[in-house]
Enzyme design. Structure first.
Site: not given
Ligand code: GLN
Length: 535
Positions: A17-18, A149, A192, A382, A385, A508, A510
């Protein structure tokens, strides 16, 4: 005045649906209309931020730090717009608001009830979204399946809302499944019909049906469904499984979905500008190259857990005429350097995405080590890194047992540690460093090269940070900090310049990649991997 499109699902969940909502959004935008999208999730969690990715898939983070359903990611990518907290409503957040109001005595002694108070709050969220974003058309998608529900209060609120705004100002689109029986070679329409009957029993007659199917639906089947469900023949739209989700808008457009929607909402049918989208599909369907990218994570059994990462890799692939094959690596299974080599010797690039908790961490560190030592293009996101920093500290700077205090509170070298402002936070809901923050980029770095800018904005979702006490030791050993917070206190991007591409960021990226505008860091990864492969 805003017009409303309500999208519900029938027969089964996970119908896409998204994608239908996002595709319709794209089509309406291509006609010059201003569109916003709102997702209503019937669960009791206030937001998905506290849910396991196995339960829910990825948590998508908006600019304002809202932790939301992954469908908001599809909406942002298809419509090329930024959404915010108001675009994701859960039962939990609705109940929380109503109960808080009750505690403050705002109901003046009334009995607080599902109708009108809960339904009233749901309706006010719709109104708020249209006031905030001021769209010509607001598409509201209701999670779950008709008959649940949990979603009843939302359906009742929609029924009331539709009556209040009147005909031609709203429409209901029901997305259902037509199961295919291979033994008899038939598509079955009965589920349907039943689903539409249930929707009608709640007081909602859908104006349009979108049929999810594996095989094309014949005209006679469509006409039969139209007859049984009291829907216009032209408003029975087929949505067959396609190779790429990005093909869905054009597939729906070919069947006249947009004109039919505009007619139902009494809006002008302007010419569509879909040239660039068609170019994109052409690029997707005609790749010149192929790359294999490993994603080493802990939620690899459920691809939805990393959906924005996967889409971002694809976007960078589109840009570089490259088909991206994914190789999922369950980091827990990587116990030794040999394991890492066995799993990674045939990949062109490696991504370690975000994550929480100690499970699989040592495996991720082996993956990072393999990437660094063998010059395999690496992108850390994140947690990816944080792993890059820990691996570098241990194996290059010789800080034995260096770790993040998330995984080992007693590590002798806390190279990744809790942020000061996180130390006294008690609850888990919406308490991380969330949303968009500026980041200053250092000159003569890969980051500067691909961003082409000294200052960027990126979205965050984490509690832990690079520990700046180790900045000197690690940079002397060869790590480059290429992005920092504007006050230079927080490291936001690190690089290992000896490699062709070894870049890891605390944020992030992404969440900001779009099919026609791949994110510079993903594009950098894919470009480098491709160059290496072709050289
Ligand atoms: N667990 C790590 C933190 O809290 C990395 C979090 C993540 O990758 N979104 O900093």
């Amino acid at each position: 005045m805003t017009k409303y499109i309500f999208i519900t699902g029938g027969v089964v969940s996970s119908l896409g649906k998204g994608i239908v909502a996002a595709s319709l959004g794209r089509l309406l935008v291509s006609r010059g209309y201003k569109v916003s999208v709102q997702k209503f999730d019937p669960y009791i969690n206030v937001d998905p931020g506290t849910m396991s990715p196995f339960q829910h898939g990825e948590v998508f983070v908006c600019e304002d730090g809202a932790e939301t359903d992954l469908d908001l990611g599809h909406y942002e990518r298809f419509i090329d717009t930024n959404l915010s907290q108001i675009n994701n409503v859960t039962s939990g957040s609705v109940y929380q608001t109503v109960i808080n109001k009750e505690r403050r005595g705002e109901y003046l002694g009334a009995t607080v009830q599902m109708i009108p108070h809960i339904t009233g709050e749901i309706k006010s969220r719709l109104t708020l979204a249209s006031k905030r974003n001021n769209p010509d058309i607001l598409i509201a998608e209701i999670g779950g399946t008709i008959g649940d529900i949990e979603s009843l209060p939302f359906i009742e609120a929609i029924r009331q809302f539709r009556a209040e705004v009147g005909p031609q100002n709203s429409m209901s689109i029901h997305v259902t499944l037509l199961p295919y029986l291979p033994t008899s070679g038939e598509l079955k329409t009965k589920p349907t019909q039943h689903s539409v009957n249930v929707l009608r029993s709640y007081g909602i007659q859908p104006e349009m049906l979108v049929l999810r199917t594996q095989v094309p639906v014949s005209k006679s089947e469509k006409d039969k469904i139209a007859l049984f469900c009291s829907v216009n023949k032209e408003s029975v739209i087929e949505c067959k499984d396609l190779k790429s989700i990005y093909e869905v808008p054009l597939y729906l457009e070919k069947q006249g979905i947009t004109s039919q929607v505009l007619k139902t909402l009494n809006l002008e049918d302007k010419p569509a500008d879909l040239v660039q989208w068609a170019d994109l599909i052409n690029k997707i369907n005609n790749p010149k190259h192929e790359l294999t990218v490993a994603i080493a994570g802990k939620y690899t059994e459920l691809n939805d857990a990393y959906i924005s990462v996967v889409e971002s890799l694809k976007h960078a692939g589109f840009q570089n005429d490259t088909k991206i094959n994914l190789k999922w690596i369950a980091s827990e299974e990587i116990l030794t350097d040999e394991d890492a080599k066995a799993h990674l010797c045939d990949v062109d690039a490696i991504v370690v995405p975000g994550g929480f908790g100690v499970r699989g961490i040592e495996g991720k560190l082996k993956v990072v080590k393999y990437a660094r030592e063998n010059n395999v293009p690496y992108l850390g996101l994140c947690l990816g890194m944080q792993c890059a920093v820990i691996e570098f500290a241990r194996n290059v700077a010789h800080l034995e047992d260096a770790n993040s205090t998330e995984f080992d509170k007693n590590t002798p070298h806390k190279v990744v540690d809790l942020m000061e402002e996180q130390k006294n936070i008690a609850g888990y809901g919406a308490t991380m460093r969330l949303g968009s923050y500026p980041c200053k980029i250092a000159p003569n770095t890969k980051a500067r090269e691909v961003y082409g800018s000294d200052l960027i904005l990126e979205r965050h979702r984490h509690r832990f940070e690079f520990n700046s006490e180790y900045k000197d030791i690690l940079t002397k050993a060869g790590l480059v900090i290429s992005g920092t917070s504007p006050d230079e206190l927080l490291a936001e991007i690190v690089e290992y310049p000896k490699n062709d591409w070894f870049v890891a960021c605390q944020f992030h990226p992404e969440f900001k990649s779009r099919p026609q505008k791949p994110h510079p860091l993903f594009d950098g990864l894919i470009k480098t991997a491709l160059k290496k492969k072709l050289s």
